[in-house]
Design an enzyme around this catalytic site. Structure first.
Site, PDB file in Angstrom:
ATOM      1  N   GLU A  45       0.822  -1.295  -0.182  1.00 32.32           N
ATOM      2  CA  GLU A  45      -0.022   0.055   0.010  1.00 32.32           C
ATOM      3  C   GLU A  45       0.768   1.465   0.027  1.00 32.32           C
ATOM      4  O   GLU A  45       0.484   2.186  -0.689  1.00 32.32           O
ATOM      5  CB  GLU A  45      -0.741   0.078   1.248  1.00 32.32           C
ATOM      6  CG  GLU A  45      -1.675   1.182   1.281  1.00 32.32           C
ATOM      7  CD  GLU A  45      -2.949   1.116   0.933  1.00 32.32           C
ATOM      8  OE1 GLU A  45      -3.725   2.123   1.050  1.00 32.32           O
ATOM      9  OE2 GLU A  45      -3.172   0.297  -0.025  1.00 32.32           O
ATOM     10  N   ASP A  46       1.809   1.316   0.918  1.00 36.09           N
ATOM     11  CA  ASP A  46       2.335   2.600   1.391  1.00 36.09           C
ATOM     12  C   ASP A  46       3.676   2.835   0.417  1.00 36.09           C
ATOM     13  O   ASP A  46       4.420   3.834   0.699  1.00 36.09           O
ATOM     14  CB  ASP A  46       2.742   2.741   2.581  1.00 36.09           C
ATOM     15  CG  ASP A  46       1.418   2.909   3.427  1.00 36.09           C
ATOM     16  OD1 ASP A  46       0.556   3.110   2.913  1.00 36.09           O
ATOM     17  OD2 ASP A  46       1.545   2.353   4.716  1.00 36.09           O
TER      18      ASP A  46
END
Ligand code: MN
Length: 503
Positions: A80-81
């Site tokens: 995600e990041d």
């Protein structure tokens, strides 16, 4: 609030204590990847981001879940990041861990808050989507718990929303799964944000009671230890447990604020080695202290619906005080704290399929219970077991979830959204990649249909791979007047024949 910033060393220590022959090398490698991926990120609380995945992994290790799940906890935000690719995770950590991380990431990407009702609908479907691997649920709970613990970093409107979701949706589901530790934590953290005044009031009541009764309860604990050891009970643990604040709040409401009716503000927990010892301990306590009438409960012989087991009794001690005792084995204790997660620890060797069966049963039970409730949760109308057994869950780029039968294709998906989307569809992007319309979809796929408004209607060839009754009907309707219409008509006739037979 407790300190939640566990360092990786603390995680390692816990794992060494809690697991036999844990794969520490795996954990260290997962940590290294996570640390590198998050090295420039800071949480809203000001802490380095890596504190979050460590806390999540720590909770998963406390629950005693498989080491792969703990490693996946460390890695749960890397896709995600940051720029870590799923393929890299697969190569480094294998399919199992990669798929856990992938599932958690997909949930985050697709479940978006757009008003309470839409959210409930999304969440309902999210839980169904997770039915394929229940370990993802535990990861989601651990993630949510730490986000609640660090909620003070968020702006006020977000605090309120996250707390409400946690209290109204996550906590009841955790409770239903018998995860009372997680449920209690979710409730108390949410409570603090949703009803700060009541929270403070409960807290001060507890503080006063603990101060009043603390020394006295320690004496009872000492005496109990002594008596039970004399009776020959080994592997004995006796400690005090303080009632949780939200649970106290609910009980106060029930008793219209009459504190004298609440006997279990501070309870004494006795953990012994065997079921026989539970009953022996109960006998010993009753010989010494008179039990209060109507307060002896044998949840060992008759477990609560969520599987909870213990003996409860309330006694008048020599000093005239009332004390509640809870007597259980270590296994019962772990089950009471971590529910199905612990259940699997004790049923080691049982397959993932068996785990999922259990999860299906749980979902069905949640459904039955929620059916009787007249609140917001009413809308979480869980589907029946046999209905979702062969279902897959497909996400739109907007975060809506469409459930389809196994084997469904983009054409089925398009018609499930709207007839016009089906009739005008010309191409499809699955997880951002252009694919053929006859591609078989998999649960969790994010599917975007490309339409052409000038398209006249469906292609009769789609009948070769369209799966759902709905899509097939629409394709036949749309092609009825074409050259191949008669063929579709034959098919429809056959389908209708089937329908009457099954009724
Ligand atoms: Mn997270």
């Amino acid at each position: 609030m407790p300190d939640v910033s566990h360092t990786f060393d603390q995680l390692e220590t816990l794992v060494q204590k809690h697991y036999t022959n844990p794969d520490l090398d795996l954990l260290r490698r997962a940590f290294a990847v996570a640390q590198e991926a998050h090295k420039d990120e800071v949480r809203l609380t000001g802490e380095p981001f890596i504190s979050h995945p460590i806390a999540v992994a720590y909770t998963l290790a406390e629950m005693g879940l498989h080491i792969n799940v703990v490693a996946a906890g460390l890695l749960h935000d890397v896709i995600e990041d940051s720029a870590v690719e799923l393929d890299v995770l697969k190569e480094e950590f294998g399919d199992d861990i990669a798929s856990l991380v992938d599932s958690v990431t997909k949930l985050k990407r697709t479940v978006k808050y757009r008003g309470t009702e839409r959210y409930a609908e999304n969440l309902r479907k999210m839980f169904l989507a997770m039915a394929s691997d229940v370990r993802v649920v535990f990861m989601k709970f651990a993630d949510r718990l730490h986000n609640l613990q660090t909620l003070y970093g968020q702006p006020k409107h977000k605090q309120e929303r996250i707390a409400r979701e946690s209290l109204e949706i996550y906590a009841p589901i955790a409770g239903r799964l018998g995860m009372s530790e997680i449920k209690g934590e979710l409730e108390d953290y949410s409570f603090a944000y949703l009803k700060p005044k009541d929270y403070e009031r409960m807290k001060s009541i507890m503080d006063i009671k603990v101060r009043e009764k603390g020394a006295y309860v320690s004496r009872v604990i000492g005496e109990t230890e002594h008596m039970l050891a004399e009776a020959g009970i080994k592997n004995l643990q006796v400690h005090g447990r303080v009632k949780r604040l939200f649970s106290l709040y609910k009980k106060m409401k029930k008793h219209e604020g009459d504190l004298s009716k609440i006997y279990d503000l501070i309870a004494v927990r006795v953990i012994v080695g065997s079921v026989e010892d539970c009953y022996t301990a109960l006998g010993v306590l009753h010989q010494k202290w008179r039990p209060a009438p109507g307060r002896i409960k044998d949840y060992i012989a008759q477990p609560k619906p969520n599987g909870y087991q213990s003996l409860h009794t309330t006694v008048f001690t020599s000093e005239g005080e009332i004390v509640e005792f809870q007597i259980r084995t270590q296994e019962m204790h772990d089950l009471a704290e971590y529910g199905v997660a612990a259940h699997w620890r004790y049923k080691e060797g049982s397959s993932q399929a068996a785990h999922n069966m259990r999860w299906m049963e749980e979902l069905a039970q949640i459904q039955r219970e929620l059916a009787g409730k007249k609140n917001f949760l009413e809308q979480l109308e869980f589907m029946k077991i046999d209905v979702f057994k062969d279902r897959i869950f497909i996400f739109t780029p907007q975060g809506d979830v469409i459930d389809l039968p196994e084997g469904a294709t983009p054409v089925d998906f398009a018609y499930a959204i709207h007839s016009e989307v089906g009739n005008k569809c010309i191409a499809v992007r699955i997880n951002d990649v252009m694919r053929n319309l006859d591609t078989v979809l998999a649960s969790g796929d994010i599917v975007e249909i490309v339409t052409d408004k000038n398209r006249k209607g469906p292609n009769p060839d789609w009948l070769k791979f369209a799966h759902t009754r709905h899509a097939r009907k629409k394709i036949r309707d749309g092609t009825r007047n074409t050259l191949k219409g008669w063929f579709a008509g034959v098919l429809r006739g056959r389908d209708q024949g089937k329908k009457t037979q099954t009724r």
